[in-house]
Write a protein that holds these residues in place. Structure first.
Motif, short mmCIF file in Angstrom:
data_model
loop_
_atom_site.label_atom_id
_atom_site.label_comp_id
_atom_site.label_asym_id
_atom_site.label_seq_id
_atom_site.Cartn_x
_atom_site.Cartn_y
_atom_site.Cartn_z
N PHE A 90 0.83 -1.20 0.00
CA PHE A 90 0.00 0.00 0.00
C PHE A 90 0.87 1.26 0.00
O PHE A 90 0.65 2.18 -0.79
N HIS A 91 1.87 1.29 0.87
CA HIS A 91 2.71 2.49 0.98
C HIS A 91 3.55 2.71 -0.28
O HIS A 91 3.77 3.86 -0.67
N LEU A 92 3.99 1.65 -0.93
CA LEU A 92 4.69 1.80 -2.21
C LEU A 92 3.75 2.38 -3.27
O LEU A 92 4.13 3.30 -4.00
N LEU A 93 2.53 1.84 -3.36
CA LEU A 93 1.56 2.35 -4.33
C LEU A 93 1.19 3.81 -4.05
O LEU A 93 0.88 4.57 -4.97
N ASN A 143 3.72 9.28 -4.22
CA ASN A 143 3.36 10.22 -5.29
C ASN A 143 1.99 9.93 -5.89
O ASN A 143 1.69 10.34 -7.01
N GLY A 144 1.15 9.16 -5.16
CA GLY A 144 -0.20 8.87 -5.59
C GLY A 144 -1.20 9.61 -4.70
O GLY A 144 -0.83 10.56 -3.99
N THR A 145 -2.45 9.16 -4.72
CA THR A 145 -3.51 9.78 -3.94
C THR A 145 -4.20 8.71 -3.11
O THR A 145 -4.74 7.74 -3.66
N VAL A 146 -4.17 8.88 -1.80
CA VAL A 146 -4.82 7.94 -0.90
C VAL A 146 -6.28 8.35 -0.73
O VAL A 146 -6.57 9.46 -0.31
N GLY A 200 -7.17 -0.63 2.43
CA GLY A 200 -6.97 0.75 2.02
C GLY A 200 -7.21 0.92 0.54
O GLY A 200 -7.18 -0.05 -0.22
N MET A 201 -7.47 2.16 0.13
CA MET A 201 -7.69 2.47 -1.28
C MET A 201 -6.76 3.62 -1.68
O MET A 201 -6.65 4.63 -0.96
N VAL A 202 -6.12 3.44 -2.83
CA VAL A 202 -5.14 4.41 -3.31
C VAL A 202 -5.15 4.42 -4.83
O VAL A 202 -5.43 3.40 -5.47
N THR A 203 -4.88 5.59 -5.40
CA THR A 203 -4.63 5.69 -6.84
C THR A 203 -3.15 6.00 -6.98
O THR A 203 -2.66 7.00 -6.41
N ASP A 204 -2.42 5.15 -7.68
CA ASP A 204 -0.97 5.32 -7.76
C ASP A 204 -0.60 6.48 -8.69
O ASP A 204 -1.47 7.09 -9.33
N ARG A 205 0.68 6.77 -8.77
CA ARG A 205 1.16 7.91 -9.56
C ARG A 205 0.92 7.74 -11.06
O ARG A 205 1.04 8.70 -11.82
N THR A 222 -3.61 4.40 -11.74
CA THR A 222 -4.31 3.13 -11.53
C THR A 222 -4.90 3.11 -10.12
O THR A 222 -4.18 3.30 -9.15
N PRO A 223 -6.20 2.87 -10.01
CA PRO A 223 -6.85 2.79 -8.70
C PRO A 223 -6.76 1.38 -8.12
O PRO A 223 -7.04 0.40 -8.81
N TRP A 224 -6.34 1.28 -6.85
CA TRP A 224 -6.12 0.00 -6.19
C TRP A 224 -6.91 -0.08 -4.89
O TRP A 224 -7.15 0.93 -4.23
N MET A 225 -7.26 -1.31 -4.51
CA MET A 225 -7.72 -1.64 -3.16
C MET A 225 -6.73 -2.69 -2.66
O MET A 225 -6.47 -3.67 -3.35
N VAL A 226 -6.21 -2.46 -1.47
CA VAL A 226 -5.32 -3.44 -0.84
C VAL A 226 -6.11 -4.02 0.31
O VAL A 226 -6.56 -3.29 1.21
N ASN A 227 -6.29 -5.35 0.31
CA ASN A 227 -7.20 -6.00 1.22
C ASN A 227 -6.55 -7.23 1.85
O ASN A 227 -6.16 -8.15 1.14
N CYS A 228 -6.42 -7.21 3.17
CA CYS A 228 -5.93 -8.36 3.93
C CYS A 228 -7.10 -8.79 4.82
O CYS A 228 -7.26 -8.30 5.94
N GLU A 229 -7.94 -9.66 4.28
CA GLU A 229 -9.19 -10.03 4.95
C GLU A 229 -9.00 -10.90 6.19
O GLU A 229 -8.06 -11.69 6.26
#
Length: 136
Positions: free
Chosen positions: A95-98, A101-104, A118-123, A126-133
């Motif tokens: 998540f922190h790498l993505l 310079n992106g937008t959380v 967490g949800m982030v759009t990288d630099r 690309t919009p991502w969801m990082v999920n550890c269920e």
């Protein structure tokens, strides 16, 4: 059947996929440049060194993409690429790498369904969801 996200970029696909390869621990398994296509298959409106098609493999997971001719490029909307990660520490790392310079949109945190989400759009846009269920 296999469903694979296919991402379009505005000329920076090579940089994005090299970053995803490093960040996600995958391997670029296939890459075609526009200039390497036969003349009848080239996109004349796109420079030759741009990516026509690229494939990143991360375990059994596949992410594909390519550069889009500039007049056809649109920003990504209405979806996110979901990363299902088993280890909370690994989900934090990715998540922190993505996020660099992106937008959380939602900081990575514990939720009622996940050890980390967490949800982030990288630099690269690309919009991502990082999920550890958590187990249900």
């Amino acid at each position: 059947m296999q469903l694979n996200p296919y991402l379009f970029f505005n000329g920076n696909c090579q940089e994005a996929f090299e970053f995803y390869e490093q960040c996600l621990g995958g391997k670029i398994a296939m890459k075609f440049l526009n200039e390497n296509a036969p003349p009848e298959g080239q996109m004349t409106e796109m420079p030759g060194e741009k990516i026509m098609h690229i494939r990143l493999e991360v375990g059994d997971w596949v992410l594909m993409g390519g550069d889009c001719p500039p007049q056809m490029f649109e920003e990504s909307k209405g979806f996110r690429v979901n990363l299902a990660i088993d280890d909370p520490a690994e989900s934090e790392r990715i998540f922190h790498l993505l996020a660099e310079n992106g937008t959380v949109q939602m900081p990575i945190q514990q939720t009622f369904w996940a050890f980390r989400f967490g949800m982030v759009t990288d630099r690269f846009g690309t919009p991502w969801m990082v999920n550890c269920e958590k187990e249900s």
